[in-house]
Motif scaffolding. Sequence first.
Motif, mmCIF file in Angstrom:
data_model
loop_
_atom_site.group_PDB
_atom_site.id
_atom_site.type_symbol
_atom_site.label_atom_id
_atom_site.label_comp_id
_atom_site.label_asym_id
_atom_site.label_seq_id
_atom_site.Cartn_x
_atom_site.Cartn_y
_atom_site.Cartn_z
ATOM 1 N N CYS A 21 0.804 -1.223 0.000
ATOM 2 C CA CYS A 21 0.000 0.000 0.000
ATOM 3 C C CYS A 21 0.841 1.280 0.000
ATOM 4 N N GLU A 121 -8.746 14.679 -4.093
ATOM 5 C CA GLU A 121 -8.616 13.426 -4.833
ATOM 6 C C GLU A 121 -7.577 12.515 -4.195
ATOM 7 N N ASN A 124 -9.158 11.010 -1.130
ATOM 8 C CA ASN A 124 -10.060 9.907 -1.478
ATOM 9 C C ASN A 124 -9.286 8.638 -1.834
ATOM 10 N N MET A 125 -8.182 8.845 -2.554
ATOM 11 C CA MET A 125 -7.358 7.691 -2.919
ATOM 12 C C MET A 125 -6.772 7.039 -1.675
ATOM 13 N N LEU A 128 -9.471 5.161 0.157
ATOM 14 C CA LEU A 128 -9.801 3.906 -0.505
ATOM 15 C C LEU A 128 -8.750 2.837 -0.204
ATOM 16 N N LEU A 131 -9.234 1.622 3.316
ATOM 17 C CA LEU A 131 -10.345 0.674 3.431
ATOM 18 C C LEU A 131 -9.951 -0.697 2.901
ATOM 19 N N VAL A 132 -9.249 -0.688 1.751
ATOM 20 C CA VAL A 132 -8.798 -1.965 1.195
ATOM 21 C C VAL A 132 -7.856 -2.680 2.172
#
Length: 414
Positions: A21, A121, A124-125, A128, A131-132
Amino acid sequence: MKRRMINSLLGVVLVVVVVFCVPLALIEKQGIVNTANDRVDAAAVRILGLVENRLAAGEPVTGEKFAALVNADSYVTVAIPGQPPISAGTPIDGPTITATETGASGETVTVSQSRTDVDHEIGNMLLLLGLVALLAVQAAVALAVWQAKRLARPLTELAETAERLGSGDPRPQGRRYGVPELDRIAEVLDLSAERVARMLTAERRLAADASHQLRTPLTALSMRLEEITALAEDPRTVREEATIGLQQVERLTDVVQRLLTNQRDPNSPTAVTFDLDEVVKQQVEEWGPPLRDSGRRLVIEGLRGVRVMGTPGTVAQVLATLIENSLMHGAGTITLRVRRSGTSVVAEVQDEGPGVPAELGNRVFERAVSGRNSTGIGLAVARDLAEADGGRLELLSLQPPVFALFVARSRESD
């Protein structure tokens, strides 16, 4: 163990998540910024082209001419030599993304765009990816718990099996778990359980056989001692009874020795050539007192001076069992008959009782099978002794009951 397995798998997943990540977040962030820069550069190029075209056409350049090319969150400044700066849009407070393009006539176009959308943006990335990563960690925890239970349950069951085996419960479980190592342990424990079960069965059988085989000599010895006590005033009779008592002790010692020898080495050879009359005489002397006390008698018929091959103590024990069986379950006169049958000598024991029930038949030789509320061990032990000595014990007749011991005939008797 479960905690260690969960922590290990969770640690591996966390390392993978971090390694995957973090670089992905940096790459995505840089990609978003580069896309925003390219977008601002493209806007600056378009506006510069418009300005150059108007200058080439001799038309005036004003903010209204290129306002349509300016986004709501952008601010454009055009600097033309010899003219005041021209601007369009609203000045931006805070961080901006800026691109500057210079034309052939020295005109300069500067486009500025707020970083708010870019930062949003990027946020948000990152959300995400978070969360993953969280879902991956949760899935890893669930998988680790399931795997820990899957591996810990067989180990717990194997530990219980080993504990049960140590406490004297040798029942094999026969469980397999689909894991080669655990299945191998389970298989070894089952094999050990079967061996322990056989050992325990042999020990219990030895105890039962010893109890039954020692009972008859001890009973006879007890009766001899009682005779000695009752006839203490007659030295000659006391001497005779004491001699018979010593013979009973020797027989008892022989029985114990044979039991221990058979337990250590069932194939130990003990057969010798001996006179069957001596064994028959021993039975007459041994069973004389109890037969007289019960008002019955033992009659000897058939051949005399027959020599046979076997173990004297075994033959005596089998005949004693048959006589005792007739004394306990039969009636009338007991007949011990000796005859030849081919290469064997047959010693038959018969009485005048009701005989063996038809539903039992040869099952009387099975352990725990009895028609008179006895232990059901005597005849089974007698048959085992006869077969171990190279002979056999059979039931020739149900009514009257006739049991026959077949012993190998010695060549000296031919």
